[in-house]
Design an enzyme around this catalytic site. Structure first.
Site, PDB file in Angstrom:
ATOM      1  CG  ASP A  18      -3.332   1.486   8.955  1.00 39.23           C
ATOM      2  OD1 ASP A  18      -2.505   1.214   7.901  1.00 39.23           O
ATOM      3  OD2 ASP A  18      -3.671   0.307   9.813  1.00 39.23           O
ATOM      4  CG  HIS A  19      -1.939   4.823   2.603  1.00 39.53           C
ATOM      5  ND1 HIS A  19      -1.273   4.046   1.637  1.00 39.53           N
ATOM      6  CD2 HIS A  19      -2.651   5.821   1.995  1.00 39.53           C
ATOM      7  CE1 HIS A  19      -1.602   4.471   0.438  1.00 39.53           C
ATOM      8  NE2 HIS A  19      -2.444   5.538   0.572  1.00 39.53           N
ATOM      9  CB  SER A  20      -2.879  -0.904   5.975  1.00 42.30           C
ATOM     10  OG  SER A  20      -1.759  -0.675   6.392  1.00 42.30           O
ATOM     11  CB  SER A  52      -0.961   0.015   1.184  1.00 36.41           C
ATOM     12  OG  SER A  52      -0.158  -0.029   2.398  1.00 36.41           O
TER      13      SER A  52
END
Length: 340
Positions: free
Chosen positions: A273-275, A105
């Site tokens: 959180d960029h997940s 990601s």
């Protein structure tokens, strides 16, 4: 691998380069050695193989990212494929025997091979990021290439030497046609979506879900949940426009995660959180190998319904527990926050 976000507070040990690792045979998350920027860390040792190879005619690779790395001039500009190609990020590296497919990601990652060395970009430091890396035998990479063709990725660096092109023609075509305008195969109507079982070198079964722009629906609620016959808790980048709320229609509950704590490290919001990952709220029945975990590269928002992307899922009790315990709070269908 879970790259932890940068924790607020100057004295915090979590400055955005620490990570947790979940390896085959482990009992859960373990603290990663070094940082994501170290060539001796798990990510550096894996992706770093690309830069140590040099111009090797026995190795093929594909680097794709909707936000490509800094350009060759180093002027700080960032390539963004906008809505024309898939919102999808990854690395494929293989030789005549085996290779790995890394889905992740992180924007602007990894650097082009010509950069000559591995490094982790500053653009991926502040927020949390996720990675799933699987080693497959050679005969799986034709299917992987076909899945990527459906995703319509922004390939910014690649090489499939002649010695490998005939063995993995889908990857060769992906590399050869990446700089042409329009779709990868403009004369062929692209496949809307396809799921395929991919068995790793050591025999673990993964399911690859790949959707193209023409699918025009949410990946998780419209397809993954009904395919897996499971409700899902989904973590994704919520700081974008047109976010899709939690959805309990169609018989499946797909809830947006709002609060996270992987591996009992520290608690952070989904906005940090960029997940992009999903986990079934409950383990499946006995003998099924635990609940489902999916790690991918696309978000739940309106714009990305119309873009390619996907996720890779597996059923494993240890992996399921590691991700399930990380999800603390979720958005309820209809609004409000509940314990996941």
């Amino acid at each position: 691998m879970y790259k932890l976000p940068k924790e607020h507070g100057e004295k915090s040990p979590h400055q955005g380069e620490m990570y947790l690792l979940l390896e085959k045979g482990s009992e859960g998350w373990s603290k990663g050695k070094g940082t994501v920027n170290d060539t001796t860390g798990a990510l550096g040792r894996t992706v770093g193989q690309l830069y140590s190879q040099g111009q090797n005619t026995e190795v093929a690779y594909i680097l794709y990212n909707d936000q490509k790395p800094l350009d060759d001039f180093g002027d700080g500009s960032v390539g963004n494929s906008g809505g024309t190609r898939g919102h999808t990020k990854g690395v494929v590296l293989l030789d005549k025997n085996q290779g790995f497919w890394l889905v992740h990601s992180t924007p602007q990652f990894p650097p082009v091979r010509q950069a000559g060395q591995y490094y982790y970009p500053s653009s991926g430091v502040v927020n949390g990021q996720n990675f799933i890396c699987v080693t497959y035998p050679l005969d799986r990479f034709q299917t992987i290439g076909e899945q990527l063709q459906i995703n319509q990725p922004n390939v910014y660096d690649c090489d499939v030497p002649g010695s490998l092109a005939s063995l993995v023609p889908s990857l060769a075509a992906l590399c050869k046609k990446t700089h042409l305008s329009g779709h990868i195969f403009p004369r062929v109507k692209p496949v809307s979506n396809r799921s395929m079982t991919l068995t790793s070198k050591e025999g673990t079964k993964f399911i690859s879900f790949a959707k193209g722009a023409s699918f025009d629906q949410d990946l998780y609620h419209s397809w993954v949940a009904p395919s897996l016959q499971s409700d899902l808790l989904v973590q994704f980048w919520i700081r974008s426009t047109g976010i899709l709320p939690s959805d309990c229609s169609l018989g499946w509950k797909v809830l947006d995660i709002t609060l996270i704590n992987p591996g009992q490290t520290f608690t952070f919001k989904a906005s940090q959180d960029h997940s992009k990952w999903a986990v079934s709220p409950k383990a499946a029945g006995s003998g099924s190998g635990g609940g489902w975990v999916c790690v991918g590269d696309i978000n739940r928002n309106q714009a990305e319904e119309k873009r390619g992307g996907g996720t890779v899922c597996l059923q494993d009790p240890v992996v399921w527990k590691a991700y399930r315990t990380a999800a603390l709070e979720c958005e309820a269908c209809g609004g409000g926050t509940i314990q996941c």
